[in-house]
Design an enzyme around this catalytic site. Structure first.
Site, PDB file in Angstrom:
ATOM      1  N   LYS A 286      -3.493  77.134  -3.735  1.00  0.00           N
ATOM      2  CA  LYS A 286      -3.346  76.336  -2.590  1.00  0.00           C
ATOM      3  C   LYS A 286      -3.909  77.137  -1.139  1.00  0.00           C
ATOM      4  O   LYS A 286      -4.442  76.359  -0.474  1.00  0.00           O
ATOM      5  CB  LYS A 286      -1.713  75.815  -2.374  1.00  0.00           C
ATOM      6  CG  LYS A 286      -1.162  74.973  -3.514  1.00  0.00           C
ATOM      7  CD  LYS A 286       0.291  74.814  -3.370  1.00  0.00           C
ATOM      8  CE  LYS A 286       1.048  76.056  -3.161  1.00  0.00           C
ATOM      9  NZ  LYS A 286       1.288  76.712  -4.550  1.00  0.00           N
ATOM     10  N   THR A 287      -3.386  78.038  -1.268  1.00  0.00           N
ATOM     11  CA  THR A 287      -4.064  78.994  -0.147  1.00  0.00           C
ATOM     12  C   THR A 287      -5.581  79.109  -0.264  1.00  0.00           C
ATOM     13  O   THR A 287      -6.171  79.180   0.885  1.00  0.00           O
ATOM     14  CB  THR A 287      -3.383  80.443  -0.043  1.00  0.00           C
ATOM     15  OG1 THR A 287      -1.959  80.389  -0.114  1.00  0.00           O
ATOM     16  CG2 THR A 287      -3.840  81.321   0.904  1.00  0.00           C
TER      17      THR A 287
HETATM   18  N1  LIG Z   1      -9.576  77.533  -9.008  1.00  0.00           N
HETATM   19  C1  LIG Z   1      -9.227  78.790  -8.625  1.00  0.00           C
HETATM   20  N2  LIG Z   1     -10.720  79.352  -9.368  1.00  0.00           N
HETATM   21  C2  LIG Z   1     -10.581  80.684  -9.449  1.00  0.00           C
HETATM   22  N3  LIG Z   1      -9.628  81.584  -8.765  1.00  0.00           N
HETATM   23  C3  LIG Z   1      -8.498  81.072  -8.399  1.00  0.00           C
HETATM   24  C4  LIG Z   1      -8.475  79.546  -8.177  1.00  0.00           C
HETATM   25  N4  LIG Z   1      -7.221  79.215  -7.988  1.00  0.00           N
HETATM   26  C5  LIG Z   1      -6.476  80.399  -7.653  1.00  0.00           C
HETATM   27  N5  LIG Z   1      -7.254  81.402  -7.831  1.00  0.00           N
HETATM   28  C6  LIG Z   1      -6.844  82.784  -7.850  1.00  0.00           C
HETATM   29  O1  LIG Z   1      -5.587  82.907  -7.862  1.00  0.00           O
HETATM   30  C7  LIG Z   1      -4.827  83.618  -6.779  1.00  0.00           C
HETATM   31  C8  LIG Z   1      -3.787  82.781  -6.262  1.00  0.00           C
HETATM   32  O2  LIG Z   1      -4.198  81.931  -5.409  1.00  0.00           O
HETATM   33  P1  LIG Z   1      -3.569  81.233  -4.235  1.00  0.00           P
HETATM   34  O3  LIG Z   1      -2.985  82.469  -3.352  1.00  0.00           O
HETATM   35  O4  LIG Z   1      -4.350  80.353  -3.468  1.00  0.00           O
HETATM   36  O5  LIG Z   1      -2.215  80.483  -5.045  1.00  0.00           O
HETATM   37  P2  LIG Z   1      -1.129  79.477  -4.063  1.00  0.00           P
HETATM   38  O6  LIG Z   1      -1.105  78.163  -4.851  1.00  0.00           O
HETATM   39  O7  LIG Z   1      -1.558  79.474  -2.502  1.00  0.00           O
HETATM   40  O8  LIG Z   1       0.249  80.442  -4.453  1.00  0.00           O
HETATM   41  P3  LIG Z   1       1.591  80.353  -3.413  1.00  0.00           P
HETATM   42  O9  LIG Z   1       2.249  79.095  -3.805  1.00  0.00           O
HETATM   43  O10 LIG Z   1       2.297  81.449  -4.331  1.00  0.00           O
HETATM   44  O11 LIG Z   1       1.124  80.552  -2.328  1.00  0.00           O
HETATM   45  C9  LIG Z   1      -5.951  83.733  -5.691  1.00  0.00           C
HETATM   46  O12 LIG Z   1      -6.257  85.342  -5.591  1.00  0.00           O
HETATM   47  C10 LIG Z   1      -7.354  83.279  -6.366  1.00  0.00           C
HETATM   48  O13 LIG Z   1      -8.312  84.223  -6.471  1.00  0.00           O
HETATM   49 MG   LIG Z   2      -0.356  80.394  -1.170  1.00  0.00          MG
END
Ligand SMILES: Nc1ncnc2c1ncn2[C@@H]1O[C@H](COP(=O)(O)OP(=O)(O)OP(=O)(O)O)[C@@H](O)[C@H]1O
Ligand SMILES: [Mg+2]
Length: 366
Positions: A80-81
């Site tokens: 998401k981030t």
């Molecule tokens: N589609 C993707 N392709 C490659 N790497 C990804 C992908 N999605 C996420 N990642 C990797 O996974 C890690 C976590 O992603 P992210 O921080 O965006 O998750 P989030 O959904 O925001 O989690 P949270 O709910 O804990 O905030 C990041 O470091 C990113 O490199």
């Molecule tokens: Mg996040």
């Protein structure tokens, strides 16, 4: 709990350093940031979300306008981030990052909103944890690009309307079900992030390995992907631990054997269960005969907080079909016994067999 909630929302603050829990050490978060894809085309998996978002952003760019507000919902670590930053990059717009818990008062939000530039992306993480007054201010800002700033207190208080430049709100939540409908309805586009397929996680592992300059073969990547619980963040974390092992104990190259041995050391099993998951499942099966048993009892049995068991271990165990939540308590499914490699005892006489399911008494009994 609705199907849109994932639990685990509080996992970031649980203070434990589980291998599959959210990152605690800040140097590791720096690595995580370095591994984030920067463009939509680099973003692996989520084909639907990618296609839809691509249209939303392209159309906005063609109109020279700002994109509609976007809500990103999905379990922790699914990207998401990362997507919010990609949205800013694709729109060539600056991004302001804040979170629901950081906005305690409507005034905090007014200060942020009034300093936005035209077209700026406002990323509001954990949007379901915003205070009620701030939420109400956000409704008006999202819809009319306007806020009423209250000046003074009591009978002398006046509302001064403040025009805002058009901006794009990107909200992220692990608990879409907790968002009040008026807020949810004000997003022009909602992206539901799904857990990733093993093949997609393999791509994530290969991509991260390249960026980290670690050599891994196809089978090594598959081994890591298969234990990553459908979650890129976990795939990246396991990759780093396997890299450590490969570096210290071998020649640095990751193959299936090395990955498997390394993850054994870190107590992550073939299905991605870690020590806590197996402790919960083991207690349920071995101490309580498969349940049903209450959450508090289960938590005491494994020496953990109720919340940790409920929010950290259970969502994955339920998703894997190893544990079920019933009105009478937690029960182990037949798959749980299989996974732990324990034989299921015959149900006590006169006692219904919770795990057998209706109409199949004794199916898995000895
Ligand atoms: N589609 C993707 N392709 C490659 N790497 C990804 C992908 N999605 C996420 N990642 C990797 O996974 C890690 C976590 O992603 P992210 O921080 O965006 O998750 P989030 O959904 O925001 O989690 P949270 O709910 O804990 O905030 C990041 O470091 C990113 O490199
Ligand atoms: Mg996040």
């Amino acid at each position: 709990m609705s199907g849109e909630e994932y639990g685990g929302a509080g996992a970031a603050d649980d203070g434990t350093d589980r291998l599959v829990g959210p990152e605690a050490e800040s140097d590791e978060s720096a690595v995580e940031a370095a591994l984030r894809p920067r463009e939509l085309s680099e973003f692996i998996g989520q084909p639907k979300v990618r296609e839809q978002l691509d249209l939303v952003l392209k159309a906005a760019r063609q109109r020279n306008g700002t994109a509609d507000h976007v809500l990103l919902s999905g379990a922790p670590g699914l990207g998401k981030t990362t997507l919010s930053m990609i949205i800013a990059a694709e729109m060539g717009a600056p991004i302001r990052i804040t979170s629901g818990p950081a906005i305690q008062h409507a005034g905090d939000l007014a200060a942020i909103l009034s300093s936005l530039q035209e077209g700026e992306i406002l990323f509001l993480d954990e949007i379901h944890r915003m205070s009620r007054p701030a939420e109400e201010m956000l409704y008006m800002a999202m819809e009319d690009f306007r806020v009423d700033v209250i000046v003074g207190k009591g009978p002398g208080a006046t509302a001064i309307p403040l025009e805002l430049p058009p901006f794009t709100l990107v909200g992220a939540t692990t608990r879409a079900g907790l968002l009040p409908p008026p807020l949810r309805d004000r997003f022009g586009f909602t992206a539901h992030m799904e857990f990733y397929e093993p093949a997609e996680l393999e791509q994530v592992v290969h991509r991260s390995a390249r960026l980290l300059e670690v050599r891994t073969d196809a089978e090594g990547a598959a081994e890591i992907a298969g234990r990553s619980r459908g979650t890129p963040r976990i795939a990246n974390r396991l990759l780093r631990r396997v890299r450590d092992y490969a570096q210290v104990k071998a020649d640095g190259v990751i193959d299936r054997e090395i990955a498997s041995r390394a993850l054994g050391v870190y107590e992550v099993d073939e299905r991605g269960l870690d020590r806590l998951d197996r402790a919960v499942l083991g207690a349920l099966v071995k101490l309580f005969g498969g349940g049903p048993v209450g959450l508090s009892t289960l938590a005491v049995a494994v020496g953990e907080e109720r919340e940790t068991v409920e929010e950290v271990a259970e969502p994955f165990l339920v998703r894997e079909g190893l544990l079920a939540r019933t009105p009478r308590g937690r029960i182990a499914t037949p798959a749980a016994w299989d996974h732990l490699g324990t034989a299921r005892p015959a149900p006590a006489p006169g006692r219904p067999d919770p795990a057998a399911g209706p109409g199949q008494p004794g199916l898995f009994g000895e």
